[in-house]
Scaffold this active site. Structure first.
Site, short mmCIF file in Angstrom:
data_model
loop_
_atom_site.label_atom_id
_atom_site.label_comp_id
_atom_site.label_asym_id
_atom_site.label_seq_id
_atom_site.Cartn_x
_atom_site.Cartn_y
_atom_site.Cartn_z
N LYS A 9 5.47 -19.23 -5.10
CA LYS A 9 6.27 -18.18 -5.74
C LYS A 9 7.73 -18.64 -5.90
O LYS A 9 8.14 -19.65 -5.30
CB LYS A 9 6.18 -16.90 -4.91
CG LYS A 9 4.74 -16.33 -4.82
CD LYS A 9 4.71 -15.07 -3.96
CE LYS A 9 3.30 -14.51 -3.86
NZ LYS A 9 3.26 -13.25 -3.04
N TYR A 49 -1.42 -9.50 -11.16
CA TYR A 49 -1.38 -8.50 -10.08
C TYR A 49 -1.97 -7.15 -10.53
O TYR A 49 -1.66 -6.13 -9.92
CB TYR A 49 0.04 -8.33 -9.57
CG TYR A 49 0.47 -9.41 -8.59
CD1 TYR A 49 -0.29 -9.69 -7.45
CD2 TYR A 49 1.63 -10.14 -8.79
CE1 TYR A 49 0.10 -10.68 -6.55
CE2 TYR A 49 2.03 -11.12 -7.89
CZ TYR A 49 1.26 -11.38 -6.76
OH TYR A 49 1.65 -12.35 -5.86
N PHE A 57 4.81 -0.93 -4.64
CA PHE A 57 5.57 -2.17 -4.70
C PHE A 57 5.31 -2.98 -5.97
O PHE A 57 5.87 -4.07 -6.14
CB PHE A 57 5.29 -3.04 -3.46
CG PHE A 57 3.83 -3.37 -3.24
CD1 PHE A 57 3.21 -4.40 -3.93
CD2 PHE A 57 3.08 -2.65 -2.31
CE1 PHE A 57 1.88 -4.71 -3.73
CE2 PHE A 57 1.74 -2.95 -2.09
CZ PHE A 57 1.14 -3.98 -2.81
N ARG A 85 -6.75 -19.35 2.27
CA ARG A 85 -6.19 -18.10 2.80
C ARG A 85 -5.77 -18.28 4.27
O ARG A 85 -4.77 -17.71 4.71
CB ARG A 85 -7.21 -16.95 2.68
CG ARG A 85 -7.53 -16.56 1.23
CD ARG A 85 -6.45 -15.72 0.60
NE ARG A 85 -6.31 -14.42 1.22
CZ ARG A 85 -5.55 -13.44 0.73
NH1 ARG A 85 -4.88 -13.62 -0.40
NH2 ARG A 85 -5.46 -12.29 1.36
N THR A 91 -0.53 -11.66 4.94
CA THR A 91 0.36 -11.24 3.84
C THR A 91 1.80 -11.08 4.30
O THR A 91 2.73 -11.51 3.62
CB THR A 91 -0.16 -9.93 3.23
OG1 THR A 91 -1.49 -10.15 2.76
CG2 THR A 91 0.72 -9.46 2.08
N ARG A 102 2.90 -19.14 5.71
CA ARG A 102 3.78 -17.97 5.85
C ARG A 102 4.31 -17.82 7.25
O ARG A 102 5.46 -17.41 7.46
CB ARG A 102 3.02 -16.71 5.41
CG ARG A 102 2.81 -16.61 3.89
CD ARG A 102 1.84 -15.51 3.54
NE ARG A 102 1.71 -15.27 2.10
CZ ARG A 102 0.73 -14.56 1.56
NH1 ARG A 102 -0.22 -14.03 2.33
NH2 ARG A 102 0.69 -14.37 0.25
N ASN A 112 7.07 -13.87 0.46
CA ASN A 112 6.06 -14.54 1.29
C ASN A 112 5.55 -15.84 0.70
O ASN A 112 4.47 -16.31 1.04
CB ASN A 112 4.93 -13.57 1.68
CG ASN A 112 4.11 -13.11 0.51
OD1 ASN A 112 4.33 -13.54 -0.62
ND2 ASN A 112 3.14 -12.24 0.77
N HIS A 115 0.94 -17.56 -3.15
CA HIS A 115 -0.22 -16.74 -3.48
C HIS A 115 -1.48 -17.60 -3.38
O HIS A 115 -1.47 -18.76 -3.76
CB HIS A 115 -0.13 -16.21 -4.92
CG HIS A 115 -1.42 -15.62 -5.39
ND1 HIS A 115 -1.79 -14.32 -5.12
CD2 HIS A 115 -2.48 -16.17 -6.06
CE1 HIS A 115 -3.00 -14.10 -5.62
NE2 HIS A 115 -3.44 -15.21 -6.19
N GLU A 126 -8.25 -15.60 -11.86
CA GLU A 126 -6.88 -16.13 -11.82
C GLU A 126 -6.80 -17.53 -12.43
O GLU A 126 -5.85 -17.84 -13.15
CB GLU A 126 -6.35 -16.11 -10.38
CG GLU A 126 -6.15 -14.67 -9.89
CD GLU A 126 -5.95 -14.54 -8.39
OE1 GLU A 126 -5.93 -15.58 -7.68
OE2 GLU A 126 -5.82 -13.39 -7.91
#
Ligand code: DAT
Ligand code: MG
Length: 149
Positions: A9, A49, A57, A85, A91, A102, A112, A115, A126
């Protein structure tokens, strides 16, 4: 072979963490099959998203993800979706285990860093959203026999 979509990100890019993050996926033994550097459009971010569009949010999340360049990637490997993951961590970076991306590098849920697709269906969606088929490279690293029996 399983594939997943990973994006560093804008916070991860701005903080100079792209190399560190790519290194973790490389040294784990996964194979990079797609990579591009782009500032996402609002349309792309909203589609990415879409599952969160009713959440409070959502607007802030779209603002954030479109606020600067991201490193968009596709990684390949056995079990890569679930394993990525785990490498990424929870998250909220404040809850993420040390040793995860993270957990080691982040301190706020709105910043964070990264993704990762959460399931085979979302990975397929995606990857198709961010990459054209011809932008993905089919290859086998020569070290593969030393990574995988
Ligand atoms: P993940 O990115 O771990 O898959 P998610 O899909 O539930 O998490 O949410 C997508 C992103 O939205 C997440 O990376 C950060 C943001 N987000 C999630 N929950 C949030 C919350 N309660 N407040 C602010 N941002 C949130
Ligand atoms: Mg998610």
């Amino acid at each position: 072979m399983e594939r997943t979509f990973i994006a560093i990100k804008p916070d991860g890019v701005q903080r100079g963490l792209a190399g560190e993050i790519i290194r973790r996926f490389e040294t784990k033994g996964f194979t990079l099959v797609g990579l591009k550097f782009l500032q996402p459009s609002r349309e792309l971010a909203e589609q990415h998203y879409a599952v969160h569009k009713e959440r409070p949010f959502f607007a802030g999340l779209v603002d954030f993800i479109t606020s600067g360049p991201v490193v968009a990637m596709v990684w390949e490997g056995d079990g890569v979706i679930a394993s990525a993951r785990k490498l990424i961590g929870a998250t909220n970076p404040l809850n993420a285990e040390p040793g995860t991306i993270r957990g080691d590098l982040g301190a706020n849920i709105g910043r964070n860093i990264i993704h990762g697709s959460d399931a085979p269906e979302t990975a397929e969606y995606e990857i198709g959203l961010w990459f054209k088929p011809e932008e993905l490279v089919n290859w086998t690293p020569t070290i593969m026999p030393w990574v995988h029996e």
